[in-house]
Design a protein around this motif. Structure first.
Motif, short mmCIF file in Angstrom:
data_model
loop_
_atom_site.label_atom_id
_atom_site.label_comp_id
_atom_site.label_asym_id
_atom_site.label_seq_id
_atom_site.Cartn_x
_atom_site.Cartn_y
_atom_site.Cartn_z
N GLY A 1 -3.06 -35.41 -36.96
CA GLY A 1 -2.19 -36.03 -35.97
C GLY A 1 -2.48 -35.60 -34.56
O GLY A 1 -1.61 -35.61 -33.69
N VAL A 2 -3.73 -35.23 -34.29
CA VAL A 2 -4.13 -34.70 -32.99
C VAL A 2 -5.36 -35.46 -32.51
O VAL A 2 -6.24 -35.82 -33.30
CB VAL A 2 -4.47 -33.19 -33.11
N ILE A 3 -5.44 -35.69 -31.21
CA ILE A 3 -6.61 -36.31 -30.59
C ILE A 3 -7.56 -35.19 -30.18
O ILE A 3 -7.12 -34.15 -29.68
CB ILE A 3 -6.19 -37.12 -29.34
N PRO A 4 -8.87 -35.37 -30.36
CA PRO A 4 -9.82 -34.33 -29.93
C PRO A 4 -9.62 -33.97 -28.46
O PRO A 4 -9.31 -34.83 -27.63
CB PRO A 4 -11.19 -34.98 -30.17
N PRO A 55 -7.76 -47.78 -22.56
CA PRO A 55 -6.42 -48.31 -22.37
C PRO A 55 -5.95 -49.23 -23.49
O PRO A 55 -4.78 -49.20 -23.87
CB PRO A 55 -6.53 -49.08 -21.05
N ASP A 56 -6.87 -49.99 -24.08
CA ASP A 56 -6.46 -50.90 -25.15
C ASP A 56 -6.26 -50.16 -26.49
O ASP A 56 -5.86 -50.77 -27.47
CB ASP A 56 -7.45 -52.05 -25.31
N ARG A 57 -6.54 -48.85 -26.53
CA ARG A 57 -6.34 -48.05 -27.75
C ARG A 57 -5.26 -46.97 -27.55
O ARG A 57 -5.01 -46.18 -28.44
CB ARG A 57 -7.64 -47.37 -28.18
N ALA A 58 -4.64 -46.96 -26.38
CA ALA A 58 -3.62 -45.95 -26.09
C ALA A 58 -2.45 -46.01 -27.07
O ALA A 58 -1.85 -44.99 -27.40
CB ALA A 58 -3.13 -46.11 -24.65
N TRP A 59 -2.13 -47.20 -27.56
CA TRP A 59 -1.04 -47.34 -28.53
C TRP A 59 -1.32 -46.53 -29.78
O TRP A 59 -0.42 -45.91 -30.33
CB TRP A 59 -0.82 -48.82 -28.89
N ALA A 60 -2.57 -46.51 -30.23
CA ALA A 60 -2.93 -45.77 -31.44
C ALA A 60 -2.85 -44.27 -31.19
O ALA A 60 -2.32 -43.51 -32.00
CB ALA A 60 -4.32 -46.16 -31.92
N ALA A 61 -3.35 -43.84 -30.04
CA ALA A 61 -3.31 -42.41 -29.71
C ALA A 61 -1.88 -41.91 -29.58
O ALA A 61 -1.53 -40.83 -30.05
CB ALA A 61 -4.08 -42.16 -28.42
#
Length: 181
Positions: free
Chosen positions: A15-18, A25-31
């Protein structure tokens, strides 16, 4: 919708981003949907009042500058909580940051809880994760240790019990016992 057939989730499993990964910006929802999947908590095995001038832990590197209340936490570098984490690092007690003092030993480290009256052996101490409005993230511990979040998360030793949750405990795995649904 991802334009690929296979995804290597890596640290996202926790549950962590590297660390320092640029997020498009178009993947910020997933992060932003990721939630840390691990907490490391303990309870003090001793809380002791020490007079001013008392050296604490191996090597006496920390000396109480005032009468102090010191909690001994039964986690150490043998559990994957690296010696390079403290001093100067913090843990959470009752939703407040409290400083680690002295040297982290193989099986324990000390926390100065002087400014939080009444702390005792029943209090939960959070080494990684959240408590109240405060949070200690893997990235914070990694920065203190001079490493990366993935190393912080993946080096937690087997001797630390794992409590698996699904809203409530559903299983425990430790070196001593294993149960679950």
């Amino acid at each position: 919708d991802l334009p690929m057939d296979i995804v290597r989730p890596g640290i996202a499993v926790y549950g962590v981003i590297p660390d320092d990964l640029p997020v498009a910006p178009d993947r910020a929802w997933a992060a932003s949907a990721l939630r840390p999947a691990m907490r490391l908590v303990a309870r003090p095995i001793r809380v002791l009042d020490v007079p001013e001038g008392t050296a604490v832990s191996y090597g006496g590197r920390w000396v109480a500058e005032r009468p102090s209340r010191i909690a001994t936490i039964p986690v150490g570098y043998g559990d994957g909580y690296a010696r390079t984490t403290g001093p100067g690092a913090e843990v959470l007690v009752r939703g407040r940051r409290m400083p680690i003092v002295g040297t982290i030993a193989m099986d324990a480290f000390m926390v100065d809880v002087t400014d939080l009256p009444g702390v005792g052996e029943g209090d939960e101490v959070v080494l990684l994760g959240s408590q109240g409005d405060e949070r200690i993230e893997a990235a914070e511990l990694a920065a203190r240790r001079g490493t990366i979040s993935w190393e912080v998360l993946s080096t937690m030793a087997r001797r630390l019990p794992r409590v698996h949750l699904d809203g409530e405990p559903v299983g425990v795995r430790s070196l001593a016992a294993r149960w679950g649904r």
